[in-house]
Design a protein around this motif. Sequence first.
Motif, short mmCIF file in Angstrom:
data_model
loop_
_atom_site.label_atom_id
_atom_site.label_comp_id
_atom_site.label_asym_id
_atom_site.label_seq_id
_atom_site.Cartn_x
_atom_site.Cartn_y
_atom_site.Cartn_z
N TRP A 388 49.76 50.92 53.45
CA TRP A 388 49.35 49.52 53.27
C TRP A 388 47.83 49.38 53.28
O TRP A 388 47.28 48.53 52.57
N PHE A 389 47.15 50.21 54.04
CA PHE A 389 45.68 50.17 54.01
C PHE A 389 45.18 50.55 52.62
O PHE A 389 44.30 49.88 52.06
N LEU A 390 45.72 51.62 52.06
CA LEU A 390 45.30 52.06 50.73
C LEU A 390 45.69 51.01 49.68
O LEU A 390 44.91 50.73 48.76
N THR A 391 46.85 50.42 49.84
CA THR A 391 47.33 49.42 48.89
C THR A 391 46.41 48.20 48.87
O THR A 391 46.01 47.71 47.80
N PHE A 392 46.05 47.69 50.05
CA PHE A 392 45.17 46.52 50.09
C PHE A 392 43.74 46.87 49.68
O PHE A 392 43.03 46.02 49.14
N SER A 393 43.31 48.10 49.94
CA SER A 393 41.99 48.54 49.47
C SER A 393 41.96 48.53 47.95
O SER A 393 40.96 48.12 47.34
N LEU A 394 43.05 48.97 47.32
CA LEU A 394 43.14 48.91 45.86
C LEU A 394 43.10 47.46 45.39
O LEU A 394 42.44 47.13 44.40
N GLY A 395 43.79 46.58 46.12
CA GLY A 395 43.82 45.17 45.75
C GLY A 395 42.46 44.49 45.86
O GLY A 395 42.19 43.52 45.15
N LEU A 470 53.44 56.33 38.34
CA LEU A 470 54.34 55.26 38.79
C LEU A 470 54.02 54.78 40.21
O LEU A 470 53.87 53.57 40.44
N PRO A 471 53.88 55.69 41.21
CA PRO A 471 53.55 55.22 42.57
C PRO A 471 52.19 54.51 42.63
O PRO A 471 52.03 53.53 43.36
N TYR A 472 51.23 55.01 41.85
CA TYR A 472 49.90 54.44 41.81
C TYR A 472 49.94 53.01 41.30
O TYR A 472 49.34 52.09 41.89
N HIS A 473 50.68 52.79 40.20
CA HIS A 473 50.77 51.44 39.63
C HIS A 473 51.58 50.51 40.53
O HIS A 473 51.33 49.30 40.57
N LEU A 474 52.52 51.06 41.26
CA LEU A 474 53.25 50.24 42.23
C LEU A 474 52.31 49.75 43.33
O LEU A 474 52.33 48.56 43.70
N MET A 475 51.47 50.65 43.84
CA MET A 475 50.52 50.27 44.89
C MET A 475 49.50 49.25 44.36
O MET A 475 49.13 48.30 45.06
N LEU A 476 49.04 49.44 43.14
CA LEU A 476 48.11 48.49 42.54
C LEU A 476 48.75 47.12 42.38
O LEU A 476 48.11 46.09 42.64
N GLY A 479 49.04 45.66 45.84
CA GLY A 479 47.73 45.35 46.39
C GLY A 479 47.13 44.10 45.79
O GLY A 479 46.68 43.20 46.52
N PHE A 480 47.10 44.01 44.46
CA PHE A 480 46.50 42.84 43.82
C PHE A 480 47.33 41.59 44.05
O PHE A 480 46.77 40.51 44.26
N SER A 481 48.64 41.71 44.04
CA SER A 481 49.47 40.53 44.30
C SER A 481 49.34 40.09 45.75
O SER A 481 49.30 38.89 46.05
N GLY A 482 49.23 41.07 46.69
CA GLY A 482 49.07 40.72 48.10
C GLY A 482 47.76 40.00 48.35
O GLY A 482 47.72 38.99 49.06
N VAL A 483 46.66 40.51 47.78
CA VAL A 483 45.36 39.86 47.94
C VAL A 483 45.38 38.47 47.31
O VAL A 483 44.87 37.50 47.89
#
Length: 492
Positions: A388-395, A470-476, A479-483
């Motif tokens: 989740w840290f990496l995901t929100f950092s991407l966002g 696929l995992p990378y785009h899922l995290m992106l 991340g962007f939707s969460g932010v």
Amino acid sequence: MTILALLLVLVYGLCLAFIFCYSLVQVHLVYLYLRCQPAQNTDSTSLLISVEELPLVTVQLPVYNERYVVERLIDAVAAFNYPPNKLQIQVLDDSEDETGMLIAAKVAYYREKGLAITHVQRPTRSGFKAGALQHGLATATGDFIAIFDADFLPEPDFLRQTLSPFSNPRVGVVQTRWGHLNSNYSLLTKLQAFGLNAHFTIEQTGRSCGHFFINFNGTGGIWRKSCILDAGGWQADTLTEDLDLSYRAQLRNWEFRYLEQIIAPAELPATMPAVKSQQFRWTKGAAETARKNLGQVFQSDKSWLTKVHALFHLGNSSIFVCIFLSAFLSLPALLIWERWPQFQFFFNVGSLFFVSLAGLILFYWTAFRRTNEKGITSFFKFLPRFFWFLTFSLGLSLHNALAVLEGYLGIKTPFIRTPKFNLQKPTDSWQNNAYRTGSINLLTLLEGLFAFYFLGGFLLAFHLRNYGLLPYHLMLTLGFSGVFILTLKHSR
């Protein structure tokens, strides 16, 4: 069209290469941290021999509209276990609301008790925090200057624990580790604590042990007054006056000491707009400081390894530009891969992403083990936190990338404070708070659009039957939707 495809692939590869180099530097800091940890654990912060030997200390409290936390800050500093005749407290108040009245009452109360505490108010807020610190320096009576932001709660023995390293006359700064009063308040505060703990364990200790440039973190530390003056004083031409002065002092060959074992507790931002405000100031300020000081670093007589670490220290915010560009180009990359197989060689650079990821896992796992319980169960707690840290950092990469570009281009913006709400328990609420910030702007809308853009990349993987990203785009997407969603939620 082939030339355009080649250009996109080259930019994509260069971004991944920079991220890879950044991860190598972080891995080297892990090595230095582990090598120096035994010495850090046995390092003495013993008290000075006698009260008579304690130096004169000025504590500066830069404040701007802090009605919810300023009283507890003054109470904490007034409780310092330090001789009153050797302690001066300056409340540097630039407030424009009733915070000033709260400060005035507290100052009057402690002055009656014999403390040398003053309420310093400037006619204008010129220079923001840097201007306030420099203004207070003119009347500071201490040989050493301790600084605490409004949300900090230092322990009573803070000064007695941190002054010993100054027995070396070349030591100009002692910095301590930030603690977190509200790290368990929400997922957002947990993720911030996760990232900051890595900085205050691996990065600061590693750079200190490697004798590289390190930085005063703006609060929770002590300066030798003569060091500030020798380095040119506080300057307001960057948003990170602390990082700027740190580099100017070390270029003058002052030494810094980092005490990981001493903790200065503080409050973490609890809303997404507040997090964005803080991230904008830190990332843009780092770029401004790099623009201002990096040339002098390379012209100095420091070692080549010190200069490399300085490059990635001052330029670490540039990682967000590379992250966003590589993310944005990853969708065209999928199509180019499908349409022009001759570019397969360039796409092999994509494997650097996984090596970089392994380096970052090592970096954050080492920090997590230091600040959490040991054992296999700790690793299973680490994995979702890191995800989740990496995901929100991407966002946050678009937001921070724009801040970095503004910094490098010399576009000036005012110092925007991070609001503090005095949140310590999960039941405490930031809603209906006078300092709520946030608005829906074009950048917020772009973050929402990019959430759909990366969702398209997620779905495109199934269409092309190419699942590597696929995992990378899922995290992106997450991340962007969460932010985007949290920005909307916390701006209401």
